[in-house]
Design a protein around this motif. Structure first.
Motif, PDB file in Angstrom:
ATOM      1  N   SER A   1       8.221  -2.387   3.637  1.00  0.00           N
ATOM      2  CA  SER A   1       8.458  -1.013   3.208  1.00  0.00           C
ATOM      3  C   SER A   1       8.910  -0.935   1.759  1.00  0.00           C
ATOM      4  CB  SER A   1       9.528  -0.360   4.095  1.00  0.00           C
ATOM      5  OG  SER A   1       9.068  -0.201   5.403  1.00  0.00           O
TER       6      SER A   1
ATOM      7  N   THR B   1      10.020   7.190  -6.617  1.00  0.00           N
ATOM      8  CA  THR B   1       8.784   6.549  -6.147  1.00  0.00           C
ATOM      9  C   THR B   1       9.081   5.792  -4.866  1.00  0.00           C
ATOM     10  OG1 THR B   1       9.201   4.562  -7.485  1.00  0.00           O
ATOM     11  CG2 THR B   1       7.847   6.321  -8.471  1.00  0.00           C
ATOM     12  N   TYR B   2       8.098   5.824  -3.965  1.00  0.00           N
ATOM     13  CA  TYR B   2       8.257   5.151  -2.665  1.00  0.00           C
ATOM     14  C   TYR B   2       7.021   4.292  -2.415  1.00  0.00           C
ATOM     15  CZ  TYR B   2      11.869   8.692  -2.151  1.00  0.00           C
ATOM     16  OH  TYR B   2      12.970   9.482  -2.347  1.00  0.00           O
TER      17      TYR B   2
ATOM     18  N   ARG C   1       4.061   1.984  -0.561  1.00  0.00           N
ATOM     19  CA  ARG C   1       3.050   2.371   0.437  1.00  0.00           C
ATOM     20  C   ARG C   1       3.473   2.045   1.860  1.00  0.00           C
ATOM     21  NH1 ARG C   1      -2.161  -0.662  -1.509  1.00  0.00           N
ATOM     22  NH2 ARG C   1      -0.572  -2.266  -1.863  1.00  0.00           N
TER      23      ARG C   1
ATOM     24  N   ILE D   1       5.776   4.808   3.249  1.00  0.00           N
ATOM     25  CA  ILE D   1       5.028   6.038   3.542  1.00  0.00           C
ATOM     26  C   ILE D   1       4.111   5.835   4.744  1.00  0.00           C
ATOM     27  CG2 ILE D   1       3.415   7.723   2.611  1.00  0.00           C
ATOM     28  CD1 ILE D   1       6.243   7.795   1.409  1.00  0.00           C
TER      29      ILE D   1
ATOM     30  N   LEU E   1       6.313   6.019   7.858  1.00  0.00           N
ATOM     31  CA  LEU E   1       6.787   7.380   8.124  1.00  0.00           C
ATOM     32  C   LEU E   1       5.652   8.276   8.623  1.00  0.00           C
ATOM     33  CD1 LEU E   1       9.336   8.614   5.419  1.00  0.00           C
ATOM     34  CD2 LEU E   1       9.688   8.249   7.859  1.00  0.00           C
ATOM     35  N   THR E   2       4.486   8.173   7.978  1.00  0.00           N
ATOM     36  CA  THR E   2       3.354   9.024   8.362  1.00  0.00           C
ATOM     37  C   THR E   2       2.974   8.816   9.816  1.00  0.00           C
ATOM     38  OG1 THR E   2       2.508   8.974   6.092  1.00  0.00           O
ATOM     39  CG2 THR E   2       0.970   9.624   7.826  1.00  0.00           C
TER      40      THR E   2
ATOM     41  N   ILE F   1      10.361  13.409   0.080  1.00  0.00           N
ATOM     42  CA  ILE F   1       9.654  12.136  -0.062  1.00  0.00           C
ATOM     43  C   ILE F   1       8.145  12.353  -0.036  1.00  0.00           C
ATOM     44  CG2 ILE F   1       9.145   9.955   1.109  1.00  0.00           C
ATOM     45  CD1 ILE F   1      12.099   9.956   2.029  1.00  0.00           C
ATOM     46  N   PHE F   2       7.647  13.124   0.922  1.00  0.00           N
ATOM     47  CA  PHE F   2       6.208  13.320   1.028  1.00  0.00           C
ATOM     48  C   PHE F   2       5.663  14.210  -0.086  1.00  0.00           C
ATOM     49  CE2 PHE F   2       6.671  11.501   5.210  1.00  0.00           C
ATOM     50  CZ  PHE F   2       5.461  10.832   5.371  1.00  0.00           C
TER      51      PHE F   2
ATOM     52  N   ALA G   1       5.293  11.559  -2.751  1.00  0.00           N
ATOM     53  CA  ALA G   1       4.442  10.389  -2.485  1.00  0.00           C
ATOM     54  C   ALA G   1       3.065  10.745  -1.934  1.00  0.00           C
ATOM     55  CB  ALA G   1       5.160   9.451  -1.508  1.00  0.00           C
ATOM     56  N   ASP G   2       2.977  11.740  -1.048  1.00  0.00           N
ATOM     57  CA  ASP G   2       1.702  12.069  -0.407  1.00  0.00           C
ATOM     58  C   ASP G   2       1.701  13.540  -0.009  1.00  0.00           C
ATOM     59  OD1 ASP G   2      -0.748  11.955   0.780  1.00  0.00           O
ATOM     60  OD2 ASP G   2      -0.203  10.545   2.367  1.00  0.00           O
TER      61      ASP G   2
ATOM     62  N   GLN H   1      -0.112  15.247   3.112  1.00  0.00           N
ATOM     63  CA  GLN H   1       0.428  15.086   4.458  1.00  0.00           C
ATOM     64  C   GLN H   1       1.575  16.041   4.764  1.00  0.00           C
ATOM     65  OE1 GLN H   1      -0.646  13.130   6.916  1.00  0.00           O
ATOM     66  NE2 GLN H   1      -2.338  12.394   5.649  1.00  0.00           N
TER      67      GLN H   1
END
Length: 933
Positions: free
Chosen positions: A491, A528-529, A531, A534, A537-538, A560-561, A564-565, A568
Motif C-alpha cells: 500500500s 499523494t497516495y 496505487r 487506492i 480501498l476501491t 483521498i479519492f 487519487a481517483d 470512483q
C-alpha cells in the motif's frame, strides 16, 4: 532471486559420535544411518528425537563399502550401492531394526527367491539382505516416497524394482522386490535420479530430463515382453546430425584445443520430446493377470553449459541434488525422502536441482513451468529443499560442518553434527525486525524479507503436526500479522505488484477502519497516495461489508479519492461503509468532479445526497436534468443507489423509498434495467420490493407485479418468461378470488400490456360478450380479470402448468366460464368448449365458433353446433329466444357453406317447414341442386 541477509536460523547443535569415519549418511524419518568409510564396512543407526537428540540404536555390517544409500519409509528398508573387490553391488537391508534389538542373525537372499516355509519362520528375528543382480554396475538410486518402489540408474538405462509384500502366514509378511521395468536410454549416463509417483528426474553432468510413466490399457495380443519405442523424429534441438563440412570444422577446432559446448536448451511439456533422447521401455514383470503396461511421456529437458555460471567458465560446473517434492491434499509439503502419514491425494509435484551457484525449482504436475531460481553467494556442493528452508552446503564450510576428528587419543572417533534451527516464531520475529532496517532505504529488500517471514509461518501452519503444536495460536497470530505487514508494504510503496495489498489485508483479518488507521496515522499533509492503497480501498468499499466508517474517516476517504481517483468518487460515496458520510461534504467534492467529468451516475449521487440533506429543491433539479429513460440506465452504473445488503439481505435505500412514492415508474424501470444487465437476481428483486412496500411476507405488493409485467415486455429468456407468466397469473387469480384490489394503482393497464407485450393477447369477442352479461364477482377486480383473460388469449403461457393456479376461478361465474373455455380451446378440446358455452351462454357459442373454428375446423358447425341447437330448441320450444336466435344465426352460416343436399340431411325430420324454408331457399339460390339419375 536469493538475497543474503545477516540472519542466522540455527539455534543449537548436537554432536553424534561415530566409531568409524563417516563416508555416507541419510535420514529415514526418525532414524539416521551413517555408513563407515572404505576401511570398514558397516552402518551405524541413531534414533533422532525431539530437538535433535540422538540415541544409538545399534549397527550392522555391510558386505562392502557403501558408495550410496537411501531409506524408504514405505517398507522401512535401506538400499545401498556397495563396492567390494572392484565390483559394484545393489543391496537392500530389510528388517534391520532387529539388529538394534540385539539380534545378530542375518540372511542373504537373491531378489525373487522363493522362500521355504520352515526357513521363513526365522525371518521375524533376523535381518535380510536382498541382493539385486544387475547386468551393469549401479550408479545412483532413488525410492518412491509413496509406494516404496526402487529406481536404479545404470549406464544407458534405468531399472525399476517394485516393492512386494509377501504374506507367508497370518503372522508374517516378508518384503521382496521384483524387477518390473527397464528404461533404455542411449548415450545417457545418469549421475543422479529421483523417483516419485511415476515421475522420474534424471541428471547427467549438465543435462536434466524429467519423464512420466503412464499406465496404459493391457493389450491382449502383446507377449510376455512389452517394448515401447518413443519416436523422436522431430527436428533435434541443440544437437543432431551435422553435415560433413560442419564435422570437419569441429574437428579442426578440437585440434586447435578449443572446448566445444552445446547450446543451452530449455524444453517444457510436449516440446521436451525434441531433446532427441530416445527412451525404450522393456517390461520384465512376470506374466500375470494384473501385469502393468506403461508408456513414457516427456515433461522437461534442460541442458546447461559451463559458461552459464555468472562466475565465468569452470570445468567443475556440474548438476547436483536433484529432488522430487510432492504436495498432498492434506496440506503437507513433503520431500522425496518423506511420505505422507495418510493416503492424501497428490495435488502437485515439484522438481529441484542445482548447479554450483544457482538452484532451480520447477512445477512438473498439471503444468510444467519454472517456479523459482536461487542464486548462491558461494559455490555449493549439495542442497536440500525442505518445507521452510533451502539448505545449501558450500565448499568453504563443508568440512567443518559435516564431520570432525576427535583430538583425544584415548577415545579415537569421529563426530557428526545435527544443527537445530530456532523456533519458527523466534526466526519470524528476527526477520520482521530486520526488515525494518530496509523500510525507508530498499523497498524491494523489505518486501522480500517480509515475504520470506510470511512463507516461513505459512509453511509451519501447513505442516500436518500444526494442529497439535504448542505454538498454534501464536503461529496464527504471526500469520495474520505478517499479512498485515505485507499489506502495508504494497500500500505504501510504489511497486508493480501493488494489487497484492488487497489479498494480504484480507488474510490479515483487519477491518477497513483498522487499515485506514494504520496507513493514515500522522499523514494529514499527504497529498499523494500509492496505487496499492487506492486499489485496496476501491475493492473493499465496493463490496458489501457489514462495517461503517466513522464520519471522520468517511470524509477522509472522500478527500483521498478526489485526489487519487476522482472517477470512483460517486461509487465510493454509495458504499455501505460510507453511511456516516457528511452529505454536504460529499456534494462539495461531487460538484468539483462534475466540472471536469460529468456523468449520469454522478447526477444521481448528488440527488441521493440532496435527499439525505432534505433539500428537495436540489433533488428535483438534479432529477430533471435527464430524461427518465437515461436516469433508469444510470442506476446500472451504481446499483447501490437503490439497494444495499445487510447480513446478506437486500435492503432498499432512502433513494428507493422516495422513488416508490414520487416516481414508481422510474423505480420499476431501473430495477428492470438492473436485472437485464445482471446487476440483480429475480429473487433479490422480489425481496427488494417486498421490503420496500412492507406488506408482509405472504402478500405480493402491486409494485412487484408492476415489475414482473414490465420485465415480461423486455425479457427474452423462455424459462424466465414462463416463470413470470405463472407468477402474474397466480396474483391475478388470488386477488380476483379474494376480491382484493391492488393497494396502489397499477402502472400499466390491460390495453398498455396488449400494445407493448407479445405475451398479452387481444381479448376475444366471445369473451367480451360473456362478460357483458355482468356478475358481482367480476366487478371487484376488472383490471386483474382483463389481464388474466388477456394472458390466456395470448399464445405464451403454458396451459398445463397454469391449470392448478386457475383452479380457484373455474366455478366463478362468467369469468370461470371464460377461463375454462380458454383452457379447453388451447388444449384443442373444441367440442368440450362448445358444450360448456351451450350450457351457460348459448349466444356466445356462435361467436366462439366464428372466432375459433376456421378452415379444417368448420365441420364442427354442422356436425356439432347445429344438431345441438336443434335438439335444445325442440326441447325448450319458444320459451328460450336466445337458443332460437343462436339457431337462426347458425343456419345462416351453414346454408352459406354447404351444398343443398348436405344441408337437407342436417335438418330435423320433425322440424317446422316454415322455420327452415328461408335458409333452404338461400342455399338453393347460392348453389342449385344437382339431381342425379
Amino acid at each position: 532471486m536469493v538475497r543474503l541477509y545477516n540472519l542466522h536460523p540455527f539455534g543449537s547443535q548436537r554432536v553424534v559420535p561415530c566409531k568409524q569415519e563417516p563416508a555416507q549418511f541419510c535420514c529415514g524419518h526418525d532414524v539416521l544411518f551413517v555408513a563407515s568409510a572404505a576401511a570398514s564396512c558397516g552402518v551405524e543407526v541413531f534414533a533422532v528425537r525431539r530437538e535433535g537428540r540422538c540415541e544409538a540404536l545399534g549397527s550392522f555390517a555391510t558386505l562392502g563399502s557403501v558408495l550410496r544409500m537411501a531409506h524408504s519409509r514405505a517398507g522401512d528398508y535401506l538400499v545401498t550401492i556397495e563396492e567390494k573387490s572392484k565390483a559394484t553391488f545393489l543391496r537392500a537391508y530389510v528388517n534391520w531394526r532387529c539388529m538394534s534389538a540385539g539380534s545378530s542373525r542375518v540372511c542373504v537372499r537373491m531378489v525373487g527367491h522363493k522362500m521355504e516355509e520352515s526357513y521363513t519362520e526365522t525371518l521375524k528375528e533376523q535381518m535380510s539382505i536382498v541382493e539385486m543382480a544387475l547386468s551393469d554396475p549401479p550408479l545412483c538410486i532413488s525410492c518412491c516416497p509413496i509406494n516404496g518402489d526402487l529406481l536404479v540408474g545404470c549406464k544407458n538405462k534405468l531399472v525399476m524394482f517394485c516393492l512386494k509384500y509377501l504374506v507367508i502366514n497370518q503372522n508374517l509378511t516378508v518384503l521382496d522386490f521384483e524387477r518390473s521395468l527397464i528404461l533404455h536410454i542411449d548415450n545417457f549416463i545418469p549421475a543422479e535420479v529421483a523417483f516419485c509417483a511415476g515421475h522420474i528426474a534424471i541428471t547427467t553432468e549438465l543435462d536434466v530430463l524429467i519423464l512420466k510413466l503412464d499406465l496404459v490399457q493391457r493389450d491382449a495380443d502383446r507377449g510376455a515382453q512389452c517394448t515401447h519405442q518413443i519416436s523422436t523424429t522431430e527436428k533435434p534441438v541443440g544437437g543432431g546430425i551435422k553435415d560433413e563440412a560442419s564435422a570437419t570444422h569441429n574437428l579442426q577446432l578440437e585440434l586447435d584445443e578449443f572446448v566445444i559446448c552445446q547450446k543451452p536448451v530449455e524444453l517444457l511439456g510436449e516440446e521436451s520430446k525434441l531433446c532427441k533422447i530416445p527412451v525404450t521401455l522393456e517390461s520384465t514383470e512376470l506374466a500375470a493377470e494384473d501385469k502393468k503396461h506403461f508408456q513414457v511421456r516427456y515433461l522437461l529437458f534442460r541442458r546447461f553449459t559451463p559458461d552459464q555460471s555468472p562466475f565465468g567458465f569452470c570445468e567443475e560446473t556440474k548438476l547436483h541434488s536433484v529432488q522430487l517434492l510432492p504436495v498432498y491434499q492434506t496440506g503437507s509439503f513433503m520431500t522425496a525422502n518423506e511420505e505422507t502419514e495418510n493416503d492424501g491425494k497428490l495435488l502437485n509435484l515439484f522438481c529441484f536441482f542445482s548447479l554450483p551457484h544457482v538452484g532451480y525449482l520447477y512445477s512438473v504436475g498439471k503444468v510444467v513451468e519454472l517456479i523459482s531460481t536461487y542464486q548462491y553467494s558461494e559455490k555449493s556442493e549439495q542442497a536440500v529443499l525442505t518445507p521452510q528452508f533451502l539448505h545449501v552446503i558450500t565448499s568453504s564450510r563443508k568440512a567443518d560442518s559435516d564431520k570432525s576428528r576427535a583430538n583425544s587419543e584415548s577415545e579415537p572417533g569421529w563426530n557428526l553434527y545435527i544443527i537445530n534451527t530456532v523456533s519458527t516464531i523466534q526466526l519470524y520475529r528476527e526477520m520482521v525486525d530486520y526488515s525494518r532496517t530496509y523500510e525507508n532505504v530498499k523497498t524491494e529488500s523489505c518486501i522480500h524479507l517480509l515475504s520470506e517471514a510470511h512463507l516461513l509461518v505459512r509453511a509451519a501452519i501447513m505442516d500436518p503436526s500444526f494442529l497439535k503444536s504448542d505454538e498454534k495460536e501464536e503461529l496464527l497470530r504471526a500469520f495474520r500479522e505478517s499479512c498485515a505487514f505485507l499489506g502495508d508494504c504494497y500500500s505504501r510503496f510504489d511497486t508493480k505488484d501493488y494489487h497484492l495489498a488487497l489479498p494480504y489485508y484480507r488474510m490479515s483479518g483487519l477491518s477497513v477502519t483498522e487499515v485506514l488507521e494504520r496507513l493514515l496515522s500522522g499523514s494529514d499533509e499527504i497529498q499523494t497516495y500509492e496505487r496499492g492503497f487506492i486499489f485496496y480501498l476501491t475493492h473493499s468499499l465496493n463490496e458489501e461489508l457489514n462495517e461503517e466508517l466513522s464520519k471522520e474517516l468517511a470524509d477522509k476517504v472522500i478527500q483521498i479519492f478526489y485526489l487519487a481517483d476522482p472517477v470512483q468518487l460517486p461509487h465510493i460515496i454509495c458504499s455501505s461503509c460510507m453511511r456516516n458520510i457528511c452529505p454536504l461534504t460529499a456534494v462539495k467534492y461531487l460538484r468539483r468532479v462534475e466540472d471536469i467529468m460529468p456523468s449520469v451516475v454522478l447526477t444521481l449521487t448528488k440527488a441521493f445526497m440532496a435527499l439525505k440533506m432534505g433539500d428537495l429543491t436540489m433533488y428535483e433539479c438534479e432529477m430533471n436534468s435527464h430524461k427518465e429513460t437515461i436516469l433508469a440506465c444510470g442506476f446500472i452504473g451504481q446499483p447501490k443507489l437503490l439497494r444495499e445488503f445487510k447480513e446478506g439481505i437486500v435492503i432498499p435505500t432512502e433513494f428507493a423509498v422516495h422513488l416508490k412514492v414520487m416516481q414508481p415508474g422510474l423505480l420499476v424501470a431501473a430495477i428492470v434495467a438492473l436485472y437485464e444487465n445482471s446487476k440483480i437476481e429475480l429473487e433479490e428483486a422480489d425481496t427488494f420490493f417486498k421490503m420496500l412496500c412492507n406488506n408482509g411476507e405472504d402478500i405480493v405488493p402491486q409494485l412487484l407485479i408492476d415489475f414482473w409485467e414490465a420485465l415480461l415486455v423486455v425479457c427474452s429468456q423462455e424459462e424466465v418468461i414462463q416463470e413470470l407468466l405463472l407468477r402474474v397469473t397466480s396474483q391475478y387469480v388470488w386477488r380476483i378470488s379474494k376480491k382484493q384490489p391492488p393497494e396502489t394503482k397499477p402502472l400499466k393497464t390491460t390495453e398498455d400490456l396488449i400494445n407493448s407485450c407479445n405475451h398479452y393477447g387481444f381479448i376475444f369477442p366471445w369473451i367480451t360478450f360473456i362478460m357483458s352479461a355482468g356478475s358481482p364477482l367480476d366487478i371487484d377486480c376488472p383490471d386483474d380479470t382483463s389481464k388474466l383473460q388477456s394472458i390466456l388469449c395470448g399464445q405464451s403461457v403454458d396451459i398445463p402448468a397454469a391449470l392448478p393456479i386457475l383452479e380457484p376461478l373455474t366455478e366463478a361465474g362468467n369469468i370461470g366460464l371464460t377461463i375454462r373455455v380458454l383452457c379447453s380451446t388451447r388444449l384443442g378440446k373444441y367440442e368440450e368448449s362448445i358444450e360448456q358455452l351451450l350450457r351457460q351462454c348459448p349466444p356466445a357459442a356462435v361467436l366462439y365458433v366464428q372466432h375459433e373454428l376456421k378452415d379444417d375446423s368448420q365441420t364442427v358447425w354442422w356436425n356439432k353446433l347445429l344438431p345441438e341447437l336443434c335438439e335444445r330448441t325442440r326441447l325448450t320450444g319458444s320459451d328460450c329466444p336466445v337458443l332460437i336466435s343462436s339457431l337462426k344465426e347458425t343456419l345462416s352460416i351453414v346454408a352459406t357453406e354447404l351444398e343443398l343436399r348436405d344441408f337437407l340431411t342436417l335438418l330435423p325430420e320433425d322440424g317446422t317447414a316454415a322455420f327452415f324454408l328461408p335458409y333452404l331457399l338461400h342455399c338453393s339460390q347460392r348453389k342449385p341442386l344437382m339431381w342425379t339419375q
